[in-house]
Design an enzyme around this catalytic site. Structure first.
Site: not given
Ligand code: ARG
Length: 458
Positions: A289, A155, A316, A321, A276, A282, A22
């Protein structure tokens, strides 16, 4: 070797390294990660969990790593998976065993929960400042237009005359609720999760309150499972951001309509419009937008986050992630939209004459004509019918009610007298609505004065 490589006999497949990592998107939390680790290390030293000298060396070196990251001297590694392990790896490379002591009594599960809370608190603060600036801009727009009469709609049909100031101040109310929502959301984000460990807390005598106060948190989480698995505050923020975008988008939709030839109520400054490539005439309201368009992606992130969380058993799971990219993009989008929207409305030209013309056509004073009869004794339903017929007559004769001759008025009802002309003038229609929250100049001026005081205390 991986920081967790002890029980493994094979390296991770390259594809899995890329897939799992990540760092691409969580590196933006480097500052929060380092600040969190500094507080944790200082606490470990204070509690005698690790040697004081190690604790001090960790804090000092983390400071150096932070400076190196900020001056662009550090390259993060995909192999080290995420920001947490990248920082820890850098630390260990620099100070060896002392660095290896940092993660005592901590898991990446509570670490990532800490980092994201800190990051969202910081970003919320920035968004609040942008919203407050926008509120100020709306006030100053309104101040210039308490006499600028325009049609109010229901409306999208002309309904009753109001002023542009009154219309603008409606958005003051919306965006000030957004400030209040964000402030409230920040309270629930401001809770410190370290000490939750992987899921079941820790056997080390951590001083959680010390870490919380070092990092500016108001309190500590009360259940270790919840501490690592709660992402409500991410979803709440995405929801606040969605509402902000919805408000921006409604205003943009109006500005797009009002910029059309058919309305011509406003004209965006050249610096906030585009042309445009084929049609030389234009001038397009692209900024408005795009803000309207970007609203969709922020809503999408909210739905994505809710869906990511809906089936997760405690505590967790790696699915979590997936909270980062959506909330980061939602934040980036709002932070991109607010300043450009602010400057776009601050520089747009208000076409007072067309607004007034718009208010005058379309029988926006019909209610007032009926009210005139009511005030002279006719029941409201009967008055409604009389004026309804007058409108039909006016349409067939291609005129407005205020263009009626006295004879025409009398033909509709003998209650009408000379004072009808004043009673249905645009100014009377607006300024007669002097109830709290109404468009009368005196009330809007009061609303503006009140808004200025409220803005100061936000
Ligand atoms: N990169 C992970 C996240 O964003 C961090 C926690 C990961 N924990 C684990 N035990 N793999 O959630």
């Amino acid at each position: 070797m991986k920081l967790w490589g002890g029980r493994f006999q094979k390296p991770t497949d390259k594809k899995v390294d890329d897939f799992n990592s990540s760092i691409r998107f969580d590196s933006r939390m480097y500052k929060q990660d380092i600040q969190g680790s500094m507080a944790h290390a200082e606490m470990l030293g204070k509690q005698g969990i690790i040697p004081k000298a190690d604790s001090e060396l960790i804090v000092k070196t983390l400071g150096e790593i932070l400076a190196d990251i900020e001056s662009g001297k550090v390259e993060f590694e995909i192999d080290a998976e995420d920001i947490h392990m990248n920082v820890e790896k850098l630390l260990t490379e620099r100070i060896g065993d002392a660095g290896k002591r940092l993660h005592t009594g901590r898991s990446r599960n509570d670490q990532v929960a800490l980092d994201i809370r800190m990051y969202l608190k910081d970003e919320t603060e920035e968004i609040l400042q942008m919203l407050k600036k926008l509120l100020g801009t709306i006030i100053s727009l309104a101040e210039q237009h308490t006499d600028t009469i325009m049609p109010g709609y229901t409306h999208l049909q002309k309904a009753q005359p109001i002023t542009f100031a009154h219309h603008a101040m409606a958005y003051f109310e919306m965006f000030s609720r957004d400030v209040s929502r964000l402030t409230d959301c920040r309270k629930r984000t401001n809770v410190m999760p370290l000490g939750s460990g992987a899921l079941a807390g820790t056997t080390y005598p951590l001083d959680r309150e010390f870490v919380a106060s070092k990092l500016g948190f108001g309190s500590v989480t009360q259940n270790s499972l919840d501490g690592v698995s709660d992402r409500d505050f991410v979803i709440e923020l995405a929801s606040c951001l969605s509402v902000i975008m919805m408000h921006l988008s409604r205003f943009c939709e109006e500005l797009i309509l009002w910029s059309s030839h058919e309305f011509a109520f406003v004209e965006m400054d050249d610096a906030f419009s585009t042309g445009s490539s084929i049609m030389p005439q234009k001038k397009n309201p692209d900024v408005a937008e795009l803000i309207r368009g970007k609203t969709g992606r922020v809503y999408g992130h909210l739905m994505g986050l809710l869906t990511t969380m809906k089936g997760l058993p405690l505590a967790y799971n790696k699915d979590m992630q997936e909270d980062k990219e959506p909330i980061f993009d939602a934040i980036d989008t709002v932070k991109l939209c607010l300043p450009v929207f602010n400057d776009m409305i601050a520089t747009m030209k208000i076409n007072k004459d067309n607004m007034l013309k718009g208010a005058k056509g379309g029988f926006t004073n019909a209610t007032d004509a009926a009210d005139y009869l009511v005030k002279k004794g006719l029941p409201f339903r009967s008055a409604h019918e009389v004026v309804g017929k007058m409108v039909l007559y006016a349409i067939n004769n291609n005129k407005t009610i205020d263009e009626f001759t006295m004879q025409e008025f009398k033909a509709c009802s003998d209650i009408f007298d000379e004072d009808i002309y004043d009673a249905i003038s645009m100014e009377t229609c607006v300024n007669g609505r002097n109830i709290t929250g109404g468009p009368a100049k005196e009330m809007v001026e009061k609303a503006i004065a009140d808004a200025k005081t409220r803005l100061k205390s936000l």
